[in-house]
Design an enzyme around this catalytic site. Sequence first.
Site, PDB file in Angstrom:
ATOM      1  CD  GLN A  10       3.362  -4.981   3.573  1.00  0.00           C
ATOM      2  OE1 GLN A  10       4.140  -3.999   3.494  1.00  0.00           O
ATOM      3  NE2 GLN A  10       2.202  -5.338   3.446  1.00  0.00           N
ATOM      4  CG  ASP A  12      -2.697  -6.333   8.893  1.00  0.00           C
ATOM      5  OD1 ASP A  12      -2.279  -5.310   8.808  1.00  0.00           O
ATOM      6  OD2 ASP A  12      -3.161  -6.985   7.838  1.00  0.00           O
ATOM      7  CG  ASP A  56       3.066  -3.448  -1.521  1.00  0.00           C
ATOM      8  OD1 ASP A  56       1.736  -3.211  -2.050  1.00  0.00           O
ATOM      9  OD2 ASP A  56       3.008  -3.168  -0.161  1.00  0.00           O
ATOM     10  CD  GLU A  73       1.760   0.023  -4.562  1.00  0.00           C
ATOM     11  OE1 GLU A  73       0.548   0.264  -4.103  1.00  0.00           O
ATOM     12  OE2 GLU A  73       2.601  -0.319  -3.658  1.00  0.00           O
ATOM     13  CE1 TYR A 102      -7.256  -5.574   4.618  1.00  0.00           C
ATOM     14  CE2 TYR A 102      -8.634  -4.218   2.772  1.00  0.00           C
ATOM     15  CZ  TYR A 102      -7.691  -4.317   3.835  1.00  0.00           C
ATOM     16  OH  TYR A 102      -6.816  -3.194   3.864  1.00  0.00           O
TER      17      TYR A 102
END
Length: 762
Positions: free
Chosen positions: A417, A452, A487, A516, A627
């Site tokens: 991504q 994002d 992911d 995952e 984060y």
Amino acid sequence: MAEEDKSAEPRTTATKQPAVKKTTAKSAAAKTASATSQTPSKRTAAAKKSTASTARKRTTKAKAAAPQTVGEAPAPVIERTSPEQFGRVNVLDITPNVENGLFPARVELGEAFNVTAQVFIEGRTKAGATVSVRNARGREVERFAMTCTNPGLDRWEAMVKIGEHSDLKPWDADYAAVKRQLGKWQIVIEGWEDTYQSWLHDAAIKVKVNDDVENALESGAQLLARWADAKDSKLSAADKKVLRDAAKTMENKSLSAEERLAAVQSSDIEQLHETNPLRDGLSESNPQRFRVERPKSSFASWYQFFPRSEGAYYGEDGKIVPGNLKTSIAGLERAAAEGFNIVYLPPIFPIGVTNRKGRNNSLVAGPNDPGSPFGIGSELGGHDTVDPQLGTMDDFKAFCERAHELGLEIALDFALQCSPDHPWVKAHPNWFRTKPDGTIAFAENPPKKYQDIYPIDFNADMEGIEKEVERIMDLWVKAGVTIFRVDNPHTKPVRFWQDVIAAVTKKHPEVLFLAEAFTRPGMMRALSYVGFTQSHCYFPWRNTKEELEEYLEETNGNGGFYQHNTFWPTTPDILTAYVRDNGIAGHAVRAVLAAMGSPSWGIYNGYELIENKQRPGFEEQIDNEKYEVKVRDWDSTEKYGIAELLTSLNKIRDTHPACRSYHNLHILPSDDAGVIAFLRQTPAELTGTGKADTMIVIVNLDGHNAHQSIVHIELGDFGFATDKPLKVHDELTGRDFEWGYDNYVSLAPWADVAHVLTVVED
């Protein structure tokens, strides 16, 4: 004189000569004269008749000359010329089998696993069965005896392995020896008539009731002699002597019938029957294909940390100074000290600025918020670049080199991504889905939104995306990565991963993939078919005794030939209510269940420090490390004891072969809803030590209250003596106990949350 009827001749031994017919000169001359006096037509007819008669005579002579066998003939090997044909002995319903005829079962090199089949023969004759392990060329490498575990259903079983377990890493000098054993293998079930066992059963009865004893014993002597000469039995010279000596005793008529029969009832011959039997009528099943994978494909212990938090500290101005790849060496050393063998890093690529998330996934980032490493890509680079805040590619290579020195593999998160700032957005705009107004759509899972991140659209140019991903993975493998943790692979086409994994592993066969994918069973299975070696799974949400027993059996059952569930108590995205509410004891409980319940398990760092505060309304940590940068006091781990427990669990796993298989777990009955018990066992012939390895795990699932339970173990089912206590040693506390069929266990969260018992052989 009439010709003798040889077909009516009494059958004696194979060496008896047929009778010779005498013909006088007078009779011969008479026959000649008769033949010459016939007309041409009659002579032709006579010649034809003579030819036919000669043919019949030759056939009769051939039959008469064929060797005759005293007693019953041994079952022949019947050639099978097509897959659906049966042999002399019948073999059906083999497990595991090739799924849909396409996807072979997968096992780690040296991993113990169970093979079953139906094997039977007609009537009351006894059958035997063997598992033949063969390499890709069909050459037998090892042979394992099967045991009939359900005579009524003709069900046979055996624990087997392919190759020898190894802890060698891909960069080790001797790894080539491991590599040669990987790839395609075959298993063939061989059914056979157990002539010896059938004879022994009947002979024992006949001797007891004195019925046709001499013939029975003579047949036994001949059978033993034939067994001694059978090449298939692979007997040593000493073994052959044992059989021939017993045959001589059987033939000795000066002994009583009981003494003669006792010669074959010795433990030596019983052992030979178990390991080197006489296999008449040998019948092979169709080969079952297996894929043998490298060490750590099944048996692995993972440790995850964020490099930017390793070595982070508060500066004089109170602001956090992040860590980097150089300071992260401390994380490697901690993982190695706790006994883990894989270190897993989140994405280490540049992080986007546009729509960067702030603390706790807030939509607006503060000036010092580093952003999520899953918002990949900026003007500094994309998936092929090290985030400059962490260091350089040379720093990463040095990091991998140090990991390898510590015996650790590096697994890198590969999230397919992009942030809005990723170089692909400009270079390949067709790789992203757009809205009707022409803008690129950010990722969402309504009502969740990921502003994002731009998700990739595979419909326009999947081949081009595949080639780019293959290029990037090749770059990281050359830098030192041996595993990719992918992911959300279930949100991309399965065929995409099939193509990518095939291309990467063709060039780098040592590379492993962890999925995952918390999703539907069909998708999980498909991902395993296309090459994902291990999978995240639903273990964190299986907390009651009933849930755990079902999930342990599912993970360690036939599904384990395809999907290797890796048990993680927590991850950066998962912090369950159980871990939140059960404190230190709860962390200990989940660690024991994860380490002993699956051959592959993982720990997200901070677990040692009991980081268990949830973000309100979410099953994840408050102040999530995704984060922000975490500053941790690693010197305070001693007051919790979890780091010590993790180290002990990894030591137990490394020491005991029973922990290495997805196919050897058995639930043990326990009468308290708060106590779960299970056993892992690997037989002596598969451990590499010559001794069977049995682990018994009992866990109190309640982090606040003591529980007592009776744990039952059917001793005979696991090969234990039934007339004396079973000696067990607690690997966690060092205490020793004696067990029987029913055993009282008391566990309290303020003392011992679990027993991890090793069965001690006398």
